[in-house]
Design a protein around this motif. Sequence first.
Motif, mmCIF file in Angstrom:
data_model
loop_
_atom_site.group_PDB
_atom_site.id
_atom_site.type_symbol
_atom_site.label_atom_id
_atom_site.label_comp_id
_atom_site.label_asym_id
_atom_site.label_seq_id
_atom_site.Cartn_x
_atom_site.Cartn_y
_atom_site.Cartn_z
ATOM 1 N N TYR A 66 0.359 -1.991 -0.473
ATOM 2 C CA TYR A 66 -0.298 -0.061 0.080
ATOM 3 C C TYR A 66 1.153 1.303 0.584
ATOM 4 N N GLU A 456 -5.131 2.086 -0.603
ATOM 5 C CA GLU A 456 -5.659 0.680 -0.368
ATOM 6 C C GLU A 456 -5.041 0.084 -1.105
ATOM 7 N N GLY A 457 -3.620 0.398 -1.819
ATOM 8 C CA GLY A 457 -2.941 -0.371 -3.098
ATOM 9 C C GLY A 457 -3.995 -0.520 -3.827
#
Length: 523
Positions: A66, A456-457
């Motif tokens: 992330y 949140e990646g």
Amino acid sequence: MKKYISAIAMGAALLFSSCDDFLDKEPDFLSPDHYYKTSEQVESALNGVYNRLIDPNGRMYSKALYSYFAISDEAFYKNISINNIRVMQFDAGSLDIGRFWEALYEGVSRANYLLAYTDESALDTPEKAAMKGEALFLRGYYYFLLTSYFGEVPLKLTPTESPNEKPQGKASLEAIYTQIVKDMRDAEKLVLDIDQLGTNERVSKTAVQAVLARVYLKMAGAPLNDEARYADALTYANLVVSSAKHELNRDYQQIFINHSQDINDPGECIWEVGMYGNKIGTEDLAGSVGVENGILCRDVNIGYSGGAMQVTKRLYDAFEEGDLRRDWNIAPYYYDTDANTGVTSRKYFTEKQIYNRNPGKWRREYEIGTKAQLYNSTNFPIIRYSDVLLMKAEAINAVNHGPNDEAYEAINQVRRRAWGLDPAVPSPDCDLAGLGGEQEFLEAVQKERFCELCFEGQRKLDLIRWGIYVSTMNDYGREAAADGGSFSYAGNSGNNVTARNVLFPIPNNELTINKLMTQNPGW
């Protein structure tokens, strides 16, 4: 809190220097006549499969996935301008990339051993059989990460029986995704419902379905571009929605406060990585959520973060008037400690200080108990219900070549919550309607995912599957260089991105040991 995925010492936890070396090393902890014969042994082995999601060196969901593996137009790194993975300058010798490869294949190998060496008598109830399903899913998920970041990779589905086994070259993308889908769909039949599990730190039926929707959306996009998979993505998103086991948390910021306070919320967060402890003591399953991607604060008692990541004006400007997510996701303040008094207090940014701001999604000030400087037990969400709703909206739009009422309702539920409203009640203040067609609606979904899921990646992976990662990053680089002022270097990551950055390089160690492997284009 995290009692479900505990740190268990086991032979499968041995670390190796490369995928090939790892997969081909003769195991000294299992032999063909040794099986996991009890459910306790299976559970112990399963914990070992899960805990590769938390690499103690930070290259998995404890930090990298992330932050510096997820470089996009969301954020940049303070005071880093050259020769660093954080500005997209690295090569196949990168320690971070090599360790990431190893951690993923460690997860694969542990799953392979559990699946091959589990005595079926140990799985004589649905609750016990679910552990096999979880192992199948996790193997598929590790391969999903491998192919998402590295492209074509070796596909090994059996334990290594001898050091003399021949190495494997790359499998095709089609073969890898076929196996991912098979593992996950087989797992779907075995794993338990979320209400039976009582925790989202283990894989439930709706978690499998939600991730399958993500897998199918990836297959529909670049590089496979198999558009027929949009229908499959819609099917699996609908299964999650129709299960009625998940719902949007009415308070957006509470989702992330719950993570910081070790509160399990399986309604919104369908599957999350369970961190444990803060590395004070013997446990080594802590993470760093809110540290590298946190609010600048030098006071450990409040919650230390060096404020390494700072946000882009592009993200700030993406939020509309009335969207409450902006000032939560992008902190409007930092913490300053007075050098004379030692007192730490909040300092608020001016309206013009956009590039100075940090991600504020996980705020360490909400953590409970004794705090460590660099580690905590804050969970990380791999997939949330809002993501499923946005995938549903995107899939409907693609299948029908334009949005319908159901697609609008899915995206508008997410938007209503963002405005602090009841997600189920239509509102003229924020609801979208009457957009021009398929492309305009897709752009609305893309923007909504940017605002909802930032940090949140997912942003980098979304841009890649949409086929616009390189162009988006280059555009961002030019923008930041032009308007960043003293932060003009904020665009260096974007300026450094070329076509090769759609994938990571195959690590040098792997190429040295496995002569059947070839390097990815451009590396």
